[in-house]
Motif scaffolding. Structure first.
Motif, PDB file in Angstrom:
ATOM      1  N   UNK A   7      21.320  14.444  11.249  1.00 43.62           N
ATOM      2  CA  UNK A   7      21.604  15.835  11.604  1.00 43.62           C
ATOM      3  C   UNK A   7      21.071  16.796  10.541  1.00 43.62           C
ATOM      4  N   UNK A   8      20.794  16.323   9.378  1.00 48.12           N
ATOM      5  CA  UNK A   8      20.337  17.110   8.240  1.00 48.12           C
ATOM      6  C   UNK A   8      18.821  17.240   8.177  1.00 48.12           C
ATOM      7  N   UNK A   9      18.081  16.621   9.062  1.00 49.16           N
ATOM      8  CA  UNK A   9      16.623  16.512   8.925  1.00 49.16           C
ATOM      9  C   UNK A   9      15.928  17.875   8.893  1.00 49.16           C
ATOM     10  N   UNK A  10      16.483  18.857   9.573  1.00 51.53           N
ATOM     11  CA  UNK A  10      15.843  20.179   9.613  1.00 51.53           C
ATOM     12  C   UNK A  10      15.927  20.914   8.278  1.00 51.53           C
ATOM     13  N   UNK A  11      16.756  20.435   7.368  1.00 50.93           N
ATOM     14  CA  UNK A  11      16.843  21.046   6.038  1.00 50.93           C
ATOM     15  C   UNK A  11      15.600  20.745   5.200  1.00 50.93           C
ATOM     16  N   UNK A  12      14.838  19.742   5.618  1.00 51.78           N
ATOM     17  CA  UNK A  12      13.672  19.310   4.841  1.00 51.78           C
ATOM     18  C   UNK A  12      12.417  19.889   5.485  1.00 51.78           C
ATOM     19  N   UNK A  13      11.700  20.694   4.689  1.00 54.79           N
ATOM     20  CA  UNK A  13      10.484  21.344   5.181  1.00 54.79           C
ATOM     21  C   UNK A  13       9.260  20.593   4.693  1.00 54.79           C
ATOM     22  N   UNK A  14       8.656  19.889   5.597  1.00 54.31           N
ATOM     23  CA  UNK A  14       7.391  19.220   5.309  1.00 54.31           C
ATOM     24  C   UNK A  14       6.702  18.965   6.631  1.00 54.31           C
TER      25      UNK A  14
ATOM     26  N   UNK B 258       0.810  -1.229   0.000  1.00 51.52           N
ATOM     27  CA  UNK B 258       0.000   0.000   0.000  1.00 51.52           C
ATOM     28  C   UNK B 258       0.839   1.274   0.000  1.00 51.52           C
ATOM     29  N   UNK B 259       2.164   1.144   0.148  1.00 56.04           N
ATOM     30  CA  UNK B 259       3.013   2.333   0.161  1.00 56.04           C
ATOM     31  C   UNK B 259       4.209   2.131  -0.765  1.00 56.04           C
ATOM     32  N   UNK B 260       4.710   3.224  -1.243  1.00 54.39           N
ATOM     33  CA  UNK B 260       5.953   3.223  -2.013  1.00 54.39           C
ATOM     34  C   UNK B 260       7.018   3.812  -1.112  1.00 54.39           C
ATOM     35  N   UNK B 261       8.051   3.031  -0.828  1.00 51.35           N
ATOM     36  CA  UNK B 261       9.091   3.436   0.107  1.00 51.35           C
ATOM     37  C   UNK B 261      10.408   3.568  -0.644  1.00 51.35           C
ATOM     38  N   UNK B 262      11.094   4.661  -0.387  1.00 47.65           N
ATOM     39  CA  UNK B 262      12.448   4.820  -0.916  1.00 47.65           C
ATOM     40  C   UNK B 262      13.314   5.409   0.188  1.00 47.65           C
ATOM     41  N   UNK B 263      14.591   5.162   0.081  1.00 51.62           N
ATOM     42  CA  UNK B 263      15.535   5.653   1.076  1.00 51.62           C
ATOM     43  C   UNK B 263      16.191   6.922   0.583  1.00 51.62           C
ATOM     44  N   UNK B 264      16.227   7.913   1.429  1.00 55.07           N
ATOM     45  CA  UNK B 264      16.875   9.171   1.085  1.00 55.07           C
ATOM     46  C   UNK B 264      18.390   9.018   1.127  1.00 55.07           C
ATOM     47  N   UNK B 265      18.896   8.227   2.067  1.00 60.42           N
ATOM     48  CA  UNK B 265      20.330   7.995   2.194  1.00 60.42           C
ATOM     49  C   UNK B 265      20.709   6.876   1.224  1.00 60.42           C
ATOM     50  N   UNK B 266      21.569   7.166   0.251  1.00 60.42           N
ATOM     51  CA  UNK B 266      21.933   6.141  -0.731  1.00 60.42           C
ATOM     52  C   UNK B 266      22.662   4.959  -0.095  1.00 60.42           C
ATOM     53  N   UNK B 267      22.536   3.807  -0.717  1.00 62.92           N
ATOM     54  CA  UNK B 267      23.226   2.598  -0.266  1.00 62.92           C
ATOM     55  C   UNK B 267      24.728   2.856  -0.302  1.00 62.92           C
ATOM     56  N   UNK B 268      25.403   2.439   0.754  1.00 68.73           N
ATOM     57  CA  UNK B 268      26.855   2.592   0.822  1.00 68.73           C
ATOM     58  C   UNK B 268      27.315   3.911   1.419  1.00 68.73           C
ATOM     59  N   UNK B 269      26.391   4.800   1.707  1.00 73.83           N
ATOM     60  CA  UNK B 269      26.745   6.094   2.294  1.00 73.83           C
ATOM     61  C   UNK B 269      26.563   6.005   3.807  1.00 73.83           C
TER      62      UNK B 269
ATOM     63  N   UNK C 200      25.340   6.942   7.147  1.00 71.25           N
ATOM     64  CA  UNK C 200      24.231   7.808   7.561  1.00 71.25           C
ATOM     65  C   UNK C 200      24.633   8.890   8.551  1.00 71.25           C
ATOM     66  N   UNK C 201      25.701   8.665   9.313  1.00 73.04           N
ATOM     67  CA  UNK C 201      26.154   9.676  10.265  1.00 73.04           C
ATOM     68  C   UNK C 201      26.620  10.945   9.542  1.00 73.04           C
ATOM     69  N   UNK C 202      27.119  10.783   8.331  1.00 75.41           N
ATOM     70  CA  UNK C 202      27.724  11.906   7.608  1.00 75.41           C
ATOM     71  C   UNK C 202      26.915  12.376   6.399  1.00 75.41           C
ATOM     72  N   UNK C 203      25.812  11.739   6.109  1.00 71.58           N
ATOM     73  CA  UNK C 203      25.029  12.072   4.926  1.00 71.58           C
ATOM     74  C   UNK C 203      24.560  13.523   4.982  1.00 71.58           C
ATOM     75  N   UNK C 204      24.615  14.190   3.840  1.00 73.22           N
ATOM     76  CA  UNK C 204      24.091  15.544   3.716  1.00 73.22           C
ATOM     77  C   UNK C 204      23.351  15.585   2.377  1.00 73.22           C
ATOM     78  N   UNK C 205      22.023  15.752   2.388  1.00 67.31           N
ATOM     79  CA  UNK C 205      21.255  15.667   1.144  1.00 67.31           C
ATOM     80  C   UNK C 205      21.566  16.828   0.189  1.00 67.31           C
ATOM     81  N   UNK C 206      21.496  16.499  -1.082  1.00 69.87           N
ATOM     82  CA  UNK C 206      21.636  17.530  -2.106  1.00 69.87           C
ATOM     83  C   UNK C 206      20.323  18.300  -2.204  1.00 69.87           C
ATOM     84  N   UNK C 207      20.339  19.406  -2.921  1.00 73.82           N
ATOM     85  CA  UNK C 207      19.126  20.199  -3.133  1.00 73.82           C
ATOM     86  C   UNK C 207      18.052  19.335  -3.800  1.00 73.82           C
ATOM     87  N   UNK C 208      18.440  18.551  -4.797  1.00 73.15           N
ATOM     88  CA  UNK C 208      17.484  17.685  -5.498  1.00 73.15           C
ATOM     89  C   UNK C 208      16.885  16.651  -4.545  1.00 73.15           C
TER      90      UNK C 208
END
Length: 185
Positions: free
Chosen positions: A49-56, A8-19, A21-29
């Motif tokens: 630590x990057x979660x506040x960059x996402x506004x939703x 019933x849901x489509x799930x994707x990971x924001x943090x790419x495989x192999x990255x 997660x402690x150091x991940x910083x999302x791109x603008x895209x």
């Protein structure tokens, strides 16, 4: 989330495989893509630590209302150990938080999410039972881990964790630390 949401849901990971997660910083895209989702479910406890960059409005902290371990000394600002999923009992709390978020977002499928969550909770209960049973005859309670990721697990099962690194698995390992670990082993 994949297990609870099932078909019933489509799930994707924001943090790419192999990255790391402690150091991940999302791109603008990546931020823009995340902001188009109906829900953003994250571990919490300071891992992202990057979660506040996402506004939703529908960001779900899966560590909400769980008993978290302070990873600092009393004289420092509180930082929590984010590795809660390694304790099956706390992971059940994460499952419940995710289930509740999916049920709020999609009430028509609430029973489906609840059934899937209950099945996953049963598996976590069995895992907890199996770990406890397997450790009953264990004569030693010490273990060495690469970084300080198993504090919840160690606390739950009465084990003593010794680690090469701290909470983050990065940095330089000093020769003295390697010598200490070798002697401990």
């Amino acid at each position: 989330t994949k297990v609870i949401g099932g078909s019933r849901v489509e799930v994707s990971s924001l943090v790419p495989i192999g990255i790391e997660p402690h150091d991940f910083d999302p791109t603008i895209r990546q931020i823009q893509n995340a902001e188009t989702a109906d829900l953003l479910i994250y571990n919490g406890a300071g891992l992202e630590k990057w979660i506040e960059k996402i506004n939703m409005k529908s960001k779900i902290d899966s560590s909400q209302n769980l008993s978290l371990l302070n990873s600092n000394g009393a004289d420092k600002p509180i930082m929590y150990d984010p590795h809660i999923w390694l304790d099956p009992v706390l992971a059940k709390g994460q499952v419940q938080n995710i289930r509740n978020a999916l049920m709020r977002a999609d009430p028509l499928n609430a029973n489906y999410y609840s059934e899937n969550a209950n099945k996953l909770i049963e598996k976590l209960d069995k895992l907890d039972h199996d770990i406890r049973s397997d450790l009953l005859d264990c004569k030693r309670h010490d273990f060495i881990s690469f970084h300080n990721a198993f504090s919840y697990f160690a606390k739950r099962y009465g084990l003593n964790q010794f680690n090469v690194y701290g909470l983050s698995p990065e940095g330089e390992i000093l020769p003295q630390r390697l010598q200490q670990i070798i002697q401990l082993a």
